[in-house]
Design a protein around this motif. Structure first.
Motif, short mmCIF file in Angstrom:
data_model
loop_
_atom_site.label_atom_id
_atom_site.label_comp_id
_atom_site.label_asym_id
_atom_site.label_seq_id
_atom_site.Cartn_x
_atom_site.Cartn_y
_atom_site.Cartn_z
N GLN A 178 -10.39 -1.66 6.76
CA GLN A 178 -10.63 -2.27 5.47
C GLN A 178 -11.27 -3.64 5.66
O GLN A 178 -10.87 -4.40 6.54
CB GLN A 178 -9.28 -2.41 4.72
CG GLN A 178 -9.37 -2.58 3.24
CD GLN A 178 -8.01 -2.41 2.55
OE1 GLN A 178 -7.04 -1.95 3.13
NE2 GLN A 178 -7.95 -2.78 1.29
N PHE A 212 -3.35 -7.25 -2.19
CA PHE A 212 -2.68 -8.53 -2.01
C PHE A 212 -2.36 -9.19 -3.33
O PHE A 212 -3.08 -9.03 -4.33
CB PHE A 212 -3.57 -9.49 -1.22
CG PHE A 212 -3.52 -9.29 0.26
CD1 PHE A 212 -4.35 -8.37 0.89
CD2 PHE A 212 -2.63 -10.02 1.04
CE1 PHE A 212 -4.31 -8.19 2.25
CE2 PHE A 212 -2.59 -9.84 2.41
CZ PHE A 212 -3.42 -8.92 3.01
N PHE A 220 -5.59 -0.03 10.07
CA PHE A 220 -4.29 0.61 9.86
C PHE A 220 -4.19 1.68 10.93
O PHE A 220 -4.92 2.67 10.88
CB PHE A 220 -4.26 1.20 8.45
CG PHE A 220 -2.89 1.58 7.94
CD1 PHE A 220 -2.76 2.22 6.72
CD2 PHE A 220 -1.74 1.31 8.65
CE1 PHE A 220 -1.51 2.58 6.22
CE2 PHE A 220 -0.49 1.66 8.17
CZ PHE A 220 -0.37 2.30 6.95
N TYR A 250 -6.08 4.96 11.12
CA TYR A 250 -6.05 5.72 9.89
C TYR A 250 -7.18 5.28 8.96
O TYR A 250 -7.82 6.07 8.29
CB TYR A 250 -4.69 5.54 9.22
CG TYR A 250 -4.48 6.35 7.98
CD1 TYR A 250 -4.37 5.71 6.75
CD2 TYR A 250 -4.39 7.72 8.02
CE1 TYR A 250 -4.18 6.44 5.59
CE2 TYR A 250 -4.21 8.46 6.88
CZ TYR A 250 -4.10 7.81 5.67
OH TYR A 250 -3.91 8.54 4.52
N ASN A 251 -7.40 3.95 8.91
CA ASN A 251 -8.52 3.42 8.13
C ASN A 251 -8.88 2.03 8.61
O ASN A 251 -8.16 1.43 9.41
CB ASN A 251 -8.23 3.42 6.63
CG ASN A 251 -7.10 2.48 6.24
OD1 ASN A 251 -6.93 1.41 6.79
ND2 ASN A 251 -6.32 2.88 5.24
N ASP A 281 -1.56 8.14 0.94
CA ASP A 281 -2.73 7.91 0.08
C ASP A 281 -3.82 7.34 0.99
O ASP A 281 -3.77 7.54 2.21
CB ASP A 281 -2.36 6.94 -1.04
CG ASP A 281 -3.35 6.97 -2.18
OD1 ASP A 281 -2.98 6.57 -3.29
OD2 ASP A 281 -4.51 7.39 -1.96
N THR A 282 -4.76 6.61 0.43
CA THR A 282 -5.84 6.05 1.25
C THR A 282 -5.36 4.96 2.19
O THR A 282 -6.02 4.64 3.17
CB THR A 282 -6.94 5.45 0.36
OG1 THR A 282 -6.40 4.34 -0.36
CG2 THR A 282 -7.49 6.49 -0.61
N GLY A 283 -4.21 4.38 1.90
CA GLY A 283 -3.71 3.27 2.71
C GLY A 283 -4.33 1.94 2.35
O GLY A 283 -4.13 0.95 3.07
N GLU A 284 -5.09 1.89 1.24
CA GLU A 284 -5.72 0.64 0.85
C GLU A 284 -4.66 -0.41 0.57
O GLU A 284 -3.67 -0.16 -0.12
CB GLU A 284 -6.59 0.84 -0.40
CG GLU A 284 -7.36 -0.42 -0.78
CD GLU A 284 -8.32 -0.17 -1.94
OE1 GLU A 284 -8.34 0.94 -2.48
OE2 GLU A 284 -9.07 -1.13 -2.28
N LEU A 285 -4.87 -1.60 1.12
CA LEU A 285 -3.91 -2.69 1.00
C LEU A 285 -4.33 -3.61 -0.14
O LEU A 285 -5.49 -4.01 -0.22
CB LEU A 285 -3.86 -3.47 2.31
CG LEU A 285 -2.75 -4.50 2.46
CD1 LEU A 285 -1.38 -3.81 2.49
CD2 LEU A 285 -2.95 -5.32 3.72
N GLN A 332 -12.09 5.40 5.58
CA GLN A 332 -11.12 6.26 6.22
C GLN A 332 -11.63 6.65 7.61
O GLN A 332 -12.84 6.61 7.88
CB GLN A 332 -10.90 7.52 5.38
CG GLN A 332 -10.38 7.23 3.99
CD GLN A 332 -8.93 6.81 3.97
OE1 GLN A 332 -8.35 6.44 4.99
NE2 GLN A 332 -8.31 6.84 2.81
N ASN A 346 0.85 -1.20 0.00
CA ASN A 346 0.00 0.00 0.00
C ASN A 346 0.88 1.23 0.00
O ASN A 346 2.11 1.16 0.11
CB ASN A 346 -1.01 0.00 1.16
CG ASN A 346 -0.37 0.14 2.53
OD1 ASN A 346 0.81 0.43 2.66
ND2 ASN A 346 -1.18 -0.07 3.56
N GLY A 364 0.78 3.55 2.17
CA GLY A 364 0.92 4.09 3.51
C GLY A 364 0.00 5.28 3.70
O GLY A 364 -1.09 5.35 3.12
N VAL A 365 0.41 6.21 4.52
CA VAL A 365 -0.45 7.34 4.85
C VAL A 365 -0.38 8.45 3.82
O VAL A 365 -1.00 9.50 4.00
CB VAL A 365 -0.12 7.89 6.25
CG1 VAL A 365 -0.36 6.82 7.30
CG2 VAL A 365 1.32 8.39 6.29
#
Lengths: 114, 112
Positions: free
Chosen positions: B34, A105, B93, B31-32, A99-103, B51, A94, A96-97
């Protein structure tokens, strides 16, 4: 639009052999992670990296090594494979902080040690 | 240390039911959050990302809510279908950290 790519998808190792699981991402993500998932169990973090040249241990790092020479690649090396390392390995990334932090896989690498 | 708990661990429902999966976390400085789906023998697919400043996110029949102050999130699945059968995981997160904390997941079975 490859995302996170892991190779190989399947591998059988003999006890004591070594191998490297490859992980590459094309999203310019700073953060990359390696997890293992044993049957019926949750994800366990092995190693992670917050940028090229920086790596850190997760909760189960013993028996593994990593390197991060480029932003895109984060290989996981197994030295002296043991039956306890039989598992499914997932790489993730991802931004990290920043951006959105979306992970995201990869599809996983299934490893059997006999 | 952040802990993420998912209840129930397993759930079996008949097709067509609306259902709620729960996720709770111990430290609200996140932070979020998911939600992921994992089919047997497959990888994890991101479903919804909320978020910390948001209260909910929707995608099709899925709606995820977040209550940071109480440390809870719910995933609502409307009109469930057999194709929804999978394991659903939530992850947070946490602020100031570089890693996510995952719950152990809820295994959902939707019967025709």
């Amino acid at each position: 639009n490859a995302g996170v790519t892991q190779t190989p998808k399947f591998r059988i190792l003999k006890i004591g052999q070594s191998m490297t699981l490859q992980c590459a991402q094309d999203m310019n993500h700073n953060y990359m992670y390696w997890y293992r998932q044993d049957p019926g169990m949750g994800l366990k973090l092995i190693y992670y990296s917050v940028g090229a040249g920086i790596t850190d241990k997760g909760e189960v790092p013993n028996g593994y090594n990593v390197s991060r020479s480029t932003t895109e690649d984060f290989p996981l090396r197994l030295e002296l494979a043991a039956p306890s390392q039989t598992s499914v390995y997932f790489c993730a990334s991802n931004a990290g902080v920043w951006d959105t932090g979306e992970l995201f896989f990869g599809e996983g690498s299934r490893l059997t040690v006999l | 240390k952040q802990e993420v708990t998912q209840i129930p661990a397993a759930l079996s429902v008949p097709e067509g039911e609306n259902l709620v999966l729960n996720c709770s976390f111990t430290d609200s400085a996140i932070y979020n959050l998911q939600w992921f789906r994992q089919d047997p023998g497959k990888g994890l697919t991101s479903l919804l990302l909320i978020q910390s400043s948001q209260r909910e996110q929707t995608s099709g029949r899925l709606n995820a809510s977040l209550d940071k102050s109480s440390g809870r999130s719910t995933l609502y699945i409307a009109a469930s279908q057999p194709g929804d059968s999978a394991t659903y995981l939530c992850a947070v997160f946490e602020e100031g950290y570089s890693t996510l904390t995952f719950g152990k997941g809820t295994m959902l079975l939707v019967s025709p």
